[in-house]
Scaffold this motif. Structure first.
Motif, mmCIF file in Angstrom:
data_model
loop_
_atom_site.group_PDB
_atom_site.id
_atom_site.type_symbol
_atom_site.label_atom_id
_atom_site.label_comp_id
_atom_site.label_asym_id
_atom_site.label_seq_id
_atom_site.Cartn_x
_atom_site.Cartn_y
_atom_site.Cartn_z
ATOM 1 N N THR A 164 -43.938 -36.588 -77.818
ATOM 2 C CA THR A 164 -43.914 -35.128 -77.813
ATOM 3 C C THR A 164 -45.072 -34.579 -76.984
ATOM 4 O OG1 THR A 164 -42.834 -35.042 -79.978
ATOM 5 C CG2 THR A 164 -43.994 -33.067 -79.264
ATOM 6 N N ALA B 32 -44.038 -34.762 -73.501
ATOM 7 C CA ALA B 32 -43.087 -33.704 -73.167
ATOM 8 C C ALA B 32 -43.807 -32.384 -72.913
ATOM 9 C CB ALA B 32 -42.056 -33.548 -74.287
ATOM 10 N N ASN C 39 -45.598 -32.743 -69.552
ATOM 11 C CA ASN C 39 -44.626 -32.707 -68.463
ATOM 12 C C ASN C 39 -44.078 -31.304 -68.225
ATOM 13 O OD1 ASN C 39 -44.956 -35.413 -68.066
ATOM 14 N ND2 ASN C 39 -42.955 -36.034 -68.832
ATOM 15 N N SER C 40 -43.970 -30.510 -69.289
ATOM 16 C CA SER C 40 -43.515 -29.123 -69.133
ATOM 17 C C SER C 40 -44.490 -28.336 -68.285
ATOM 18 C CB SER C 40 -43.357 -28.464 -70.511
ATOM 19 O OG SER C 40 -42.372 -29.117 -71.282
ATOM 20 N N TYR D 118 -43.331 -25.251 -72.840
ATOM 21 C CA TYR D 118 -42.667 -26.334 -73.576
ATOM 22 C C TYR D 118 -41.667 -25.736 -74.543
ATOM 23 C CZ TYR D 118 -41.701 -29.982 -76.943
ATOM 24 O OH TYR D 118 -41.047 -30.866 -77.770
ATOM 25 N N PHE E 182 -37.219 -32.582 -73.207
ATOM 26 C CA PHE E 182 -38.164 -33.584 -72.722
ATOM 27 C C PHE E 182 -38.066 -33.630 -71.193
ATOM 28 C CE2 PHE E 182 -39.062 -38.346 -72.102
ATOM 29 C CZ PHE E 182 -40.422 -38.133 -72.030
ATOM 30 N N TRP F 285 -38.435 -34.810 -67.561
ATOM 31 C CA TRP F 285 -38.645 -36.139 -66.991
ATOM 32 C C TRP F 285 -39.450 -35.985 -65.715
ATOM 33 C CZ3 TRP F 285 -37.689 -40.436 -69.564
ATOM 34 C CH2 TRP F 285 -37.775 -41.652 -68.901
ATOM 35 N N TYR G 175 -38.186 -39.775 -78.289
ATOM 36 C CA TYR G 175 -38.104 -38.311 -78.424
ATOM 37 C C TYR G 175 -36.908 -37.900 -79.278
ATOM 38 C CZ TYR G 175 -38.507 -33.392 -77.083
ATOM 39 O OH TYR G 175 -38.669 -32.035 -77.104
#
Length: 250
Positions: A46, A49, A52-53, A60, A65, A67, A145
């Motif tokens: 998490t 994620a 990455n956001s 987020y 999630f 990629w 996830y």
């Protein structure tokens, strides 16, 4: 975002599509991911994620999630790689000259008129360093996830296995009573004859948030303490195995 999907190696347009940053706010408005909101997911996947956001340039959204991977040495975005193959495996394809059977690393790919690029070579364009290990690592991130959120939303009994590892599981629910559930303050655990060794409290992401050791009793009460509202798993250890149950703090 919103764009036309193209074949990375040729640039040929396929279809117009919308990505997560467009779809997910609508999902939130419709309440489709509302069951995730109280999950208190604090696991490394998490956290990835969320990070990455930020890289992707949007907030987020719980349930999304993103990629994010570096391009390969050819500068291509490989996407979500979850496949691998044996280059020596035989494959039959239909051609203008009839069917041809050859290993993947010898069978000419139709994208190269010269016939020097094999199906195996073509596959490596978007799967550099192809291997089972590479694919399984990506699959592990995806499942890491998805599984806790599926457990929360579907209230799956099988989720006990996700939090128990290799320990023996006690599956008879009549042996352990947990009340009240949902709870506002104390959570009371009572067993018919089993003696508890310890009780661990886990977040929905599998992180240990509280632990009570050396209990040596068949009755025990867990204080709420500083635990916030949401869903948790109790992992109760006995000599003969463990019992796992989902609880809710209001």
């Amino acid at each position: 975002g919103d764009a036309v999907l193209v074949v990375p190696t040729t640039g040929d347009p396929i279809v117009r599509v919308q990505g997560g940053s467009v779809i997910q706010p609508i999902q939130d408005e419709l309440g489709n991911n509302a069951p995730f909101k109280d999950g208190l997911f604090d696991d490394p996947i998490t956290e990835l994620a969320i990070a990455n956001s930020e890289i992707a340039g949007h907030p987020y959204y719980e349930g999304l999630f993103p990629w994010v991977k570096d391009p390969n040495s050819s500068g291509l975005d490989e996407g979500v790689i979850i496949n691998w193959w044996d280059p020596n495996s035989l494959v039959t394809v239909q051609t203008d000259m009839g069917p041809i059977t050859a290993p993947l690393n010898a069978l000419p790919h139709p994208s190269d008129p010269s016939g020097t690029t094999s199906f195996h070579d073509n596959g490596l364009l978007l799967n550099e360093g192809m291997s089972a290990e590479k694919a399984r690592a990506n699959i592990a991130d995806i499942m890491g996830y998805i599984i806790p959120r599926a457990c929360l939303t579907l209230n799956l009994e099988e989720c006990a296995y996700f939090f128990t590892g290799t320990e023996e599981i006690i599956e008879d629910p009549s042996l352990v009573s947990i009340a009240p559930n949902p709870a506002s303050d104390l959570i009371n655990i009572n067993t018919s004859h089993l003696v508890m060794n310890k009780v661990n409290v886990l977040s929905m992401g599998g992180q240990l948030v509280a632990s009570y050791q050396n209990i040596d009793a068949s009755n025990f009460s867990i204080p709420r303490g500083n635990l916030t509202s949401g869903y948790y798993f109790l992992k109760i250890h006995f000599d003969d195995g463990i019992f796992t149950e989902r609880v809710v703090l209001k």
